[in-house]
Design a protein around this motif. Structure first.
Motif, PDB file in Angstrom:
ATOM      1  N   THR A   6       0.830  -1.195   0.000  1.00 24.02           N
ATOM      2  CA  THR A   6       0.000   0.000   0.000  1.00 24.02           C
ATOM      3  C   THR A   6       0.873   1.257   0.000  1.00 24.02           C
ATOM      4  O   THR A   6       2.066   1.190   0.300  1.00 24.02           O
ATOM      5  CB  THR A   6      -0.925   0.028   1.234  1.00 24.02           C
ATOM      6  OG1 THR A   6      -0.121  -0.023   2.422  1.00 24.02           O
ATOM      7  CG2 THR A   6      -1.865  -1.156   1.222  1.00 24.02           C
ATOM      8  N   GLN A   7       0.277   2.383  -0.332  1.00 29.15           N
ATOM      9  CA  GLN A   7       1.015   3.640  -0.395  1.00 29.15           C
ATOM     10  C   GLN A   7       1.654   3.969   0.952  1.00 29.15           C
ATOM     11  O   GLN A   7       1.000   3.934   1.986  1.00 29.15           O
ATOM     12  CB  GLN A   7       0.076   4.776  -0.791  1.00 29.15           C
ATOM     13  CG  GLN A   7      -0.437   4.691  -2.210  1.00 29.15           C
ATOM     14  CD  GLN A   7      -1.188   5.941  -2.606  1.00 29.15           C
ATOM     15  OE1 GLN A   7      -0.612   7.020  -2.764  1.00 29.15           O
ATOM     16  NE2 GLN A   7      -2.496   5.823  -2.776  1.00 29.15           N
ATOM     17  N   GLY A   8       2.938   4.263   0.918  1.00 32.71           N
ATOM     18  CA  GLY A   8       3.653   4.655   2.124  1.00 32.71           C
ATOM     19  C   GLY A   8       4.037   3.506   3.035  1.00 32.71           C
ATOM     20  O   GLY A   8       4.630   3.739   4.096  1.00 32.71           O
ATOM     21  N   GLU A   9       3.740   2.272   2.649  1.00 37.25           N
ATOM     22  CA  GLU A   9       3.977   1.129   3.536  1.00 37.25           C
ATOM     23  C   GLU A   9       5.469   0.868   3.758  1.00 37.25           C
ATOM     24  O   GLU A   9       5.929   0.776   4.902  1.00 37.25           O
ATOM     25  CB  GLU A   9       3.303  -0.119   2.970  1.00 37.25           C
ATOM     26  CG  GLU A   9       3.351  -1.319   3.910  1.00 37.25           C
ATOM     27  CD  GLU A   9       2.476  -2.463   3.436  1.00 37.25           C
ATOM     28  OE1 GLU A   9       2.614  -3.572   3.988  1.00 37.25           O
ATOM     29  OE2 GLU A   9       1.655  -2.258   2.514  1.00 37.25           O
TER      30      GLU A   9
ATOM     31  N   SER B  99      -9.208   1.745   1.678  1.00 35.51           N
ATOM     32  CA  SER B  99      -8.969   2.198   0.306  1.00 35.51           C
ATOM     33  C   SER B  99      -8.391   3.610   0.325  1.00 35.51           C
ATOM     34  O   SER B  99      -8.886   4.486   1.030  1.00 35.51           O
ATOM     35  CB  SER B  99     -10.281   2.185  -0.486  1.00 35.51           C
ATOM     36  OG  SER B  99     -10.798   0.880  -0.574  1.00 35.51           O
ATOM     37  N   LEU B 100      -7.337   3.792  -0.468  1.00 28.61           N
ATOM     38  CA  LEU B 100      -6.707   5.106  -0.552  1.00 28.61           C
ATOM     39  C   LEU B 100      -6.788   5.624  -1.981  1.00 28.61           C
ATOM     40  O   LEU B 100      -6.686   4.851  -2.943  1.00 28.61           O
ATOM     41  CB  LEU B 100      -5.239   5.013  -0.131  1.00 28.61           C
ATOM     42  CG  LEU B 100      -4.963   4.630   1.326  1.00 28.61           C
ATOM     43  CD1 LEU B 100      -3.476   4.371   1.523  1.00 28.61           C
ATOM     44  CD2 LEU B 100      -5.446   5.723   2.269  1.00 28.61           C
ATOM     45  N   GLN B 101      -6.977   6.923  -2.111  1.00 29.07           N
ATOM     46  CA  GLN B 101      -6.976   7.533  -3.425  1.00 29.07           C
ATOM     47  C   GLN B 101      -5.551   7.539  -3.992  1.00 29.07           C
ATOM     48  O   GLN B 101      -4.573   7.646  -3.244  1.00 29.07           O
ATOM     49  CB  GLN B 101      -7.511   8.968  -3.350  1.00 29.07           C
ATOM     50  CG  GLN B 101      -8.961   9.071  -2.917  1.00 29.07           C
ATOM     51  CD  GLN B 101      -9.923   8.450  -3.907  1.00 29.07           C
ATOM     52  OE1 GLN B 101      -9.707   8.540  -5.124  1.00 29.07           O
ATOM     53  NE2 GLN B 101     -10.972   7.832  -3.389  1.00 29.07           N
ATOM     54  N   LYS B 102      -5.433   7.445  -5.287  1.00 28.52           N
ATOM     55  CA  LYS B 102      -4.134   7.482  -5.922  1.00 28.52           C
ATOM     56  C   LYS B 102      -3.434   8.791  -5.596  1.00 28.52           C
ATOM     57  O   LYS B 102      -3.998   9.871  -5.723  1.00 28.52           O
ATOM     58  CB  LYS B 102      -4.285   7.332  -7.443  1.00 28.52           C
ATOM     59  CG  LYS B 102      -2.960   7.218  -8.174  1.00 28.52           C
ATOM     60  CD  LYS B 102      -3.176   6.988  -9.652  1.00 28.52           C
ATOM     61  CE  LYS B 102      -1.838   6.865 -10.374  1.00 28.52           C
ATOM     62  NZ  LYS B 102      -2.017   6.661 -11.843  1.00 28.52           N
ATOM     63  N   GLY B 103      -2.189   8.670  -5.139  1.00 31.54           N
ATOM     64  CA  GLY B 103      -1.422   9.860  -4.801  1.00 31.54           C
ATOM     65  C   GLY B 103      -1.594  10.311  -3.366  1.00 31.54           C
ATOM     66  O   GLY B 103      -1.013  11.319  -2.964  1.00 31.54           O
ATOM     67  N   ASP B 104      -2.377   9.582  -2.587  1.00 35.11           N
ATOM     68  CA  ASP B 104      -2.600   9.959  -1.186  1.00 35.11           C
ATOM     69  C   ASP B 104      -1.494   9.353  -0.320  1.00 35.11           C
ATOM     70  O   ASP B 104      -1.755   8.597   0.621  1.00 35.11           O
ATOM     71  CB  ASP B 104      -3.975   9.479  -0.738  1.00 35.11           C
ATOM     72  CG  ASP B 104      -4.481  10.242   0.482  1.00 35.11           C
ATOM     73  OD1 ASP B 104      -3.718  11.072   1.005  1.00 35.11           O
ATOM     74  OD2 ASP B 104      -5.624   9.999   0.894  1.00 35.11           O
ATOM     75  N   TYR B 105      -0.255   9.734  -0.640  1.00 33.68           N
ATOM     76  CA  TYR B 105       0.912   9.124   0.003  1.00 33.68           C
ATOM     77  C   TYR B 105       0.989   9.433   1.497  1.00 33.68           C
ATOM     78  O   TYR B 105       1.234   8.537   2.310  1.00 33.68           O
ATOM     79  CB  TYR B 105       2.192   9.602  -0.688  1.00 33.68           C
ATOM     80  CG  TYR B 105       3.455   9.214   0.050  1.00 33.68           C
ATOM     81  CD1 TYR B 105       4.005   7.954  -0.107  1.00 33.68           C
ATOM     82  CD2 TYR B 105       4.088  10.117   0.917  1.00 33.68           C
ATOM     83  CE1 TYR B 105       5.150   7.582   0.577  1.00 33.68           C
ATOM     84  CE2 TYR B 105       5.218   9.757   1.617  1.00 33.68           C
ATOM     85  CZ  TYR B 105       5.747   8.494   1.441  1.00 33.68           C
ATOM     86  OH  TYR B 105       6.879   8.127   2.134  1.00 33.68           O
TER      87      TYR B 105
ATOM     88  N   ALA C 126       1.115   7.618   7.076  1.00 34.67           N
ATOM     89  CA  ALA C 126       0.718   7.794   8.477  1.00 34.67           C
ATOM     90  C   ALA C 126      -0.065   6.591   8.988  1.00 34.67           C
ATOM     91  O   ALA C 126       0.168   6.105  10.100  1.00 34.67           O
ATOM     92  CB  ALA C 126      -0.112   9.068   8.632  1.00 34.67           C
ATOM     93  N   LEU C 127      -0.992   6.089   8.186  1.00 30.49           N
ATOM     94  CA  LEU C 127      -1.801   4.941   8.595  1.00 30.49           C
ATOM     95  C   LEU C 127      -0.939   3.686   8.766  1.00 30.49           C
ATOM     96  O   LEU C 127      -1.101   2.930   9.725  1.00 30.49           O
ATOM     97  CB  LEU C 127      -2.909   4.687   7.571  1.00 30.49           C
ATOM     98  CG  LEU C 127      -4.051   5.698   7.547  1.00 30.49           C
ATOM     99  CD1 LEU C 127      -4.971   5.440   6.362  1.00 30.49           C
ATOM    100  CD2 LEU C 127      -4.848   5.635   8.845  1.00 30.49           C
ATOM    101  N   ASN C 128      -0.022   3.475   7.839  1.00 26.29           N
ATOM    102  CA  ASN C 128       0.869   2.318   7.943  1.00 26.29           C
ATOM    103  C   ASN C 128       1.805   2.433   9.133  1.00 26.29           C
ATOM    104  O   ASN C 128       2.024   1.463   9.871  1.00 26.29           O
ATOM    105  CB  ASN C 128       1.682   2.159   6.649  1.00 26.29           C
ATOM    106  CG  ASN C 128       0.922   1.428   5.566  1.00 26.29           C
ATOM    107  OD1 ASN C 128       0.628   0.241   5.691  1.00 26.29           O
ATOM    108  ND2 ASN C 128       0.586   2.131   4.496  1.00 26.29           N
TER     109      ASN C 128
END
Length: 243
Positions: free
Chosen positions: A115-118, A205-211, A216-218
């Motif tokens: 996932t983004q930022g993971e 679910s994350l929007q594309k580009g919501d890095y 932060a969530l990860n």
């Protein structure tokens, strides 16, 4: 103790005490591989039905219940893992029992998109808490398939691999990959006792580009699982000061 850790400790400490006392009394001498073997058939049957009928919440509940009441407190098996890069002492393999500190043990595959930022969140936590907690990432792939993605992880993260076709990997694959699937995170204390098990990465679910949101969530999701280890470390320090 930093503010984010202090907040999590305050929030989770009562729950941590309750869940540990309850689960350890039931499973203290149980091997993880035995516990998963005994409970897997019923879990898979009920979980498959839940997801087949679209009951996602029921599926998550079954996973959390399996972890809390059957797997938490068990002794994780002392798997021998192959490292993508040799250690400083030239060893290409590592036994989990040799690590001697709590472990955040994450299973992936090269074809499993993080996932983004993971990965940045994992790297940041490994750099910040690396003295107290060891991050181990295990890919269910052949060595040549993970070389590129392995470079994305910090040097403080131990990147390993296992595959059905490799000699001596069948037991590791059977106990971990073919039971709870992937991606999965196992939080193990310094004695390889299972503190918690979670799905790796944020489950929203994350929007594309919501890095930034993904990061932060990860970060907070992994940190939450680490709280018992960091809390024990802080308490140990306090006890030394008192003495």
């Amino acid at each position: 103790m930093n503010k984010s850790l202090l907040y999590l400790v305050t929030l989770l400490f009562p729950l941590f005490l309750f869940s540990q006392s309850d689960s350890l009394s039931l499973n203290d001498t149980t091997q993880f591989s035995n516990a998963i073997r005994i409970n897997l058939s019923k879990y898979k049957l009920e979980s498959a039905h839940a997801y087949r009928t679209g009951d996602i919440e029921r599926g998550k509940f079954l996973f959390d219940s399996l972890v809390q009441y059957r797997l938490a407190g068990t002794k994780f098996d002392n798997f021998t893992l192959k490292r993508i890069n040799k250690s400083k002492v030239g060893k290409s393999k590592i036994e989990l029992a040799d690590i001697k500190k709590p472990i955040v043990f994450i299973t992936y595959a090269s074809w499993c998109v993080t996932t983004q930022g993971e990965i940045p969140a994992i790297n940041k936590l490994a750099q910040k808490y690396g003295k107290d907690v060891q991050f181990v990432v295990l890919f269910w792939d052949r060595k040549h398939d993970i070389k590129k993605i392995a470079k994305k992880f910090s040097s403080r993260v131990m990147v390993c691999y296992a595959h059905e076709s490799y000699k001596n990997d069948s037991r590791t694959v059977g106990i971990l990959k073919h039971t709870l699937g992937l991606p999965t995170t196992f939080f193990l204390d310094e004695n390889l006792k299972v503190s918690d098990i979670k799905r790796a990465g944020v489950q929203v679910s994350l929007q594309k580009g919501d890095y930034q949101k993904g990061y932060a969530l990860n970060y907070n999701a992994f940190l939450e699982g680490m709280v018992p280890f960091l809390l024990n470390k802080e308490l140990a320090k306090e006890m030394l000061v008192i003495k």
